[in-house]
Design a protein around this motif. Structure first.
Motif, mmCIF file in Angstrom:
data_model
loop_
_atom_site.group_PDB
_atom_site.id
_atom_site.type_symbol
_atom_site.label_atom_id
_atom_site.label_comp_id
_atom_site.label_asym_id
_atom_site.label_seq_id
_atom_site.Cartn_x
_atom_site.Cartn_y
_atom_site.Cartn_z
ATOM 1 N N GLY A 50 0.825 -1.187 0.000
ATOM 2 C CA GLY A 50 0.000 0.000 0.000
ATOM 3 C C GLY A 50 0.864 1.244 0.000
ATOM 4 O O GLY A 50 1.889 1.300 0.688
ATOM 5 N N VAL A 51 0.481 2.221 -0.782
ATOM 6 C CA VAL A 51 1.210 3.484 -0.861
ATOM 7 C C VAL A 51 0.468 4.564 -0.075
ATOM 8 O O VAL A 51 1.047 5.257 0.761
ATOM 9 N N ALA A 52 -0.811 4.715 -0.371
ATOM 10 C CA ALA A 52 -1.613 5.735 0.304
ATOM 11 C C ALA A 52 -3.078 5.418 0.071
ATOM 12 O O ALA A 52 -3.430 4.773 -0.921
ATOM 13 N N ASN A 53 -3.919 5.856 0.985
ATOM 14 C CA ASN A 53 -5.346 5.787 0.719
ATOM 15 C C ASN A 53 -6.034 7.023 1.256
ATOM 16 O O ASN A 53 -5.481 7.758 2.083
ATOM 17 N N ILE A 54 -7.235 7.245 0.738
ATOM 18 C CA ILE A 54 -8.017 8.423 1.122
ATOM 19 C C ILE A 54 -9.452 7.987 1.319
ATOM 20 O O ILE A 54 -10.045 7.331 0.453
ATOM 21 N N SER A 55 -9.992 8.325 2.468
ATOM 22 C CA SER A 55 -11.343 7.888 2.799
ATOM 23 C C SER A 55 -12.381 8.734 2.072
ATOM 24 O O SER A 55 -12.067 9.736 1.431
ATOM 25 N N ALA A 56 -13.624 8.306 2.228
ATOM 26 C CA ALA A 56 -14.731 9.056 1.644
ATOM 27 C C ALA A 56 -14.799 10.470 2.224
ATOM 28 O O ALA A 56 -15.313 11.383 1.573
ATOM 29 N N TYR A 57 -14.255 10.649 3.401
ATOM 30 C CA TYR A 57 -14.287 11.957 4.060
ATOM 31 C C TYR A 57 -13.005 12.752 3.876
ATOM 32 O O TYR A 57 -12.865 13.839 4.409
ATOM 33 N N GLY A 58 -12.063 12.175 3.122
ATOM 34 C CA GLY A 58 -10.829 12.900 2.828
ATOM 35 C C GLY A 58 -9.671 12.623 3.756
ATOM 36 O O GLY A 58 -8.598 13.224 3.597
ATOM 37 N N ALA A 59 -9.840 11.730 4.710
ATOM 38 C CA ALA A 59 -8.730 11.371 5.589
ATOM 39 C C ALA A 59 -7.710 10.544 4.817
ATOM 40 O O ALA A 59 -8.086 9.656 4.044
ATOM 41 N N THR A 60 -6.452 10.842 5.033
ATOM 42 C CA THR A 60 -5.401 10.180 4.261
ATOM 43 C C THR A 60 -4.443 9.403 5.161
ATOM 44 O O THR A 60 -4.223 9.754 6.318
ATOM 45 N N ILE A 61 -3.907 8.341 4.598
ATOM 46 C CA ILE A 61 -2.881 7.533 5.255
ATOM 47 C C ILE A 61 -1.805 7.242 4.224
ATOM 48 O O ILE A 61 -2.111 6.929 3.072
ATOM 49 N N TYR A 62 -0.537 7.343 4.652
ATOM 50 C CA TYR A 62 0.583 7.110 3.746
ATOM 51 C C TYR A 62 1.520 6.042 4.317
ATOM 52 O O TYR A 62 1.700 5.934 5.531
ATOM 53 N N ALA A 63 2.137 5.321 3.429
ATOM 54 C CA ALA A 63 3.221 4.434 3.840
ATOM 55 C C ALA A 63 4.394 5.297 4.284
ATOM 56 O O ALA A 63 4.622 6.386 3.743
ATOM 57 N N ASP A 64 5.133 4.808 5.258
ATOM 58 C CA ASP A 64 6.266 5.578 5.779
ATOM 59 C C ASP A 64 7.263 5.934 4.672
ATOM 60 O O ASP A 64 7.876 7.002 4.693
ATOM 61 N N ALA A 99 -7.181 1.398 -6.431
ATOM 62 C CA ALA A 99 -8.153 0.424 -5.968
ATOM 63 C C ALA A 99 -9.240 1.121 -5.171
ATOM 64 O O ALA A 99 -9.043 2.228 -4.664
ATOM 65 N N ALA A 100 -10.379 0.439 -5.076
ATOM 66 C CA ALA A 100 -11.526 1.031 -4.395
ATOM 67 C C ALA A 100 -12.201 0.007 -3.505
ATOM 68 O O ALA A 100 -12.175 -1.204 -3.792
ATOM 69 N N ARG A 101 -12.769 0.492 -2.426
ATOM 70 C CA ARG A 101 -13.627 -0.348 -1.612
ATOM 71 C C ARG A 101 -14.723 0.540 -1.030
ATOM 72 O O ARG A 101 -14.490 1.717 -0.744
ATOM 73 N N PRO A 102 -15.922 -0.001 -0.866
ATOM 74 C CA PRO A 102 -17.019 0.831 -0.370
ATOM 75 C C PRO A 102 -16.852 1.180 1.096
ATOM 76 O O PRO A 102 -16.250 0.441 1.863
ATOM 77 N N GLU A 103 -17.344 2.338 1.467
ATOM 78 C CA GLU A 103 -17.380 2.841 2.833
ATOM 79 C C GLU A 103 -15.975 3.111 3.349
ATOM 80 O O GLU A 103 -15.299 4.002 2.895
ATOM 81 N N ASN A 104 -15.520 2.341 4.348
ATOM 82 C CA ASN A 104 -14.281 2.712 5.011
ATOM 83 C C ASN A 104 -13.068 2.073 4.349
ATOM 84 O O ASN A 104 -13.181 1.295 3.398
ATOM 85 N N CYS A 105 -11.896 2.447 4.878
ATOM 86 C CA CYS A 105 -10.633 1.976 4.315
ATOM 87 C C CYS A 105 -10.095 0.748 5.041
ATOM 88 O O CYS A 105 -8.953 0.353 4.799
ATOM 89 N N TYR A 106 -10.887 0.157 5.904
ATOM 90 C CA TYR A 106 -10.416 -0.963 6.705
ATOM 91 C C TYR A 106 -10.877 -2.267 6.080
ATOM 92 O O TYR A 106 -12.045 -2.628 6.139
ATOM 93 N N GLY A 107 -9.966 -2.980 5.477
ATOM 94 C CA GLY A 107 -10.314 -4.223 4.842
ATOM 95 C C GLY A 107 -9.765 -4.292 3.435
ATOM 96 O O GLY A 107 -9.138 -3.351 2.958
ATOM 97 N N PRO A 108 -9.964 -5.413 2.798
ATOM 98 C CA PRO A 108 -9.398 -5.594 1.451
ATOM 99 C C PRO A 108 -10.118 -4.728 0.419
ATOM 100 O O PRO A 108 -11.314 -4.478 0.515
ATOM 101 N N PHE A 109 -9.351 -4.311 -0.582
ATOM 102 C CA PHE A 109 -9.898 -3.549 -1.696
ATOM 103 C C PHE A 109 -10.347 -4.557 -2.762
ATOM 104 O O PHE A 109 -9.595 -5.451 -3.131
ATOM 105 N N GLY A 110 -11.553 -4.383 -3.266
ATOM 106 C CA GLY A 110 -12.100 -5.367 -4.181
ATOM 107 C C GLY A 110 -12.099 -4.969 -5.638
ATOM 108 O O GLY A 110 -12.302 -5.816 -6.510
ATOM 109 N N VAL A 111 -11.867 -3.699 -5.924
ATOM 110 C CA VAL A 111 -11.876 -3.217 -7.303
ATOM 111 C C VAL A 111 -10.495 -2.659 -7.628
ATOM 112 O O VAL A 111 -9.981 -1.822 -6.882
ATOM 113 N N TRP A 112 -9.928 -3.125 -8.738
ATOM 114 C CA TRP A 112 -8.557 -2.745 -9.078
ATOM 115 C C TRP A 112 -8.469 -2.278 -10.520
ATOM 116 O O TRP A 112 -9.177 -2.781 -11.405
ATOM 117 N N GLY A 113 -7.550 -1.338 -10.756
ATOM 118 C CA GLY A 113 -7.229 -0.948 -12.111
ATOM 119 C C GLY A 113 -6.177 -1.854 -12.701
ATOM 120 O O GLY A 113 -5.699 -2.782 -12.047
#
Length: 122
Positions: A50-64, A99-113
């Motif tokens: 994982g490199v980074a993700n952004i929630s539906a509310y705009g919260a971001t998380i990055y790999a160190d 990649a995308a997953r519905p609702e929150n960012c906790y869990g596996p992503f099911g849709v991939w480019g």
């Protein structure tokens, strides 16, 4: 049909910048705004990370490894995701996937480019 299409990859020298884009379509669960979106990468011979993700509310998380150099953002009006990559290093060389997953960012992503390739030379 759910589809994610990445673009913007290429070859750059160390210290350079690239901006990746990911266009989403066909998301039937709520709409794009309700999805957590993420960027992942896989270097040759290595596992996907994982490199980074952004929630539906705009919260971001990055790999160190990319903190302070990469910025993830989204434009819900365009159903698009972006990754601004600055101060690129040879170790950033990889295939990058959104990649995308519905609702929150906790869990596996099911849709991939299909991925876009980034090569950073020293």
């Amino acid at each position: 049909q759910v589809q994610l299409v990445e673009s913007g990859g290429g070859s750059v020298q160390a210290g350079g910048s690239l901006r990746l884009s990911c266009a989403a379509s066909g998301l039937y669960y709520r709409d794009y705004r309700g999805y957590c979106m993420g960027w992942f990468r896989q270097a040759p011979g290595k596992e996907r990370e994982g490199v980074a993700n952004i929630s539906a509310y705009g919260a971001t998380i990055y790999a160190d490894s990319v903190k302070g150099r990469f910025t993830i953002s989204r434009d819900n009006s365009k159903a698009s995701l972006y990754l601004q990559m600055n101060s690129l290093k040879p170790e950033d060389t990889a295939m990058y996937y959104c990649a995308a997953r519905p609702e929150n960012c906790y869990g596996p992503f099911g849709v991939w480019g299909q991925g876009t390739e980034v090569t950073v030379s020293s």
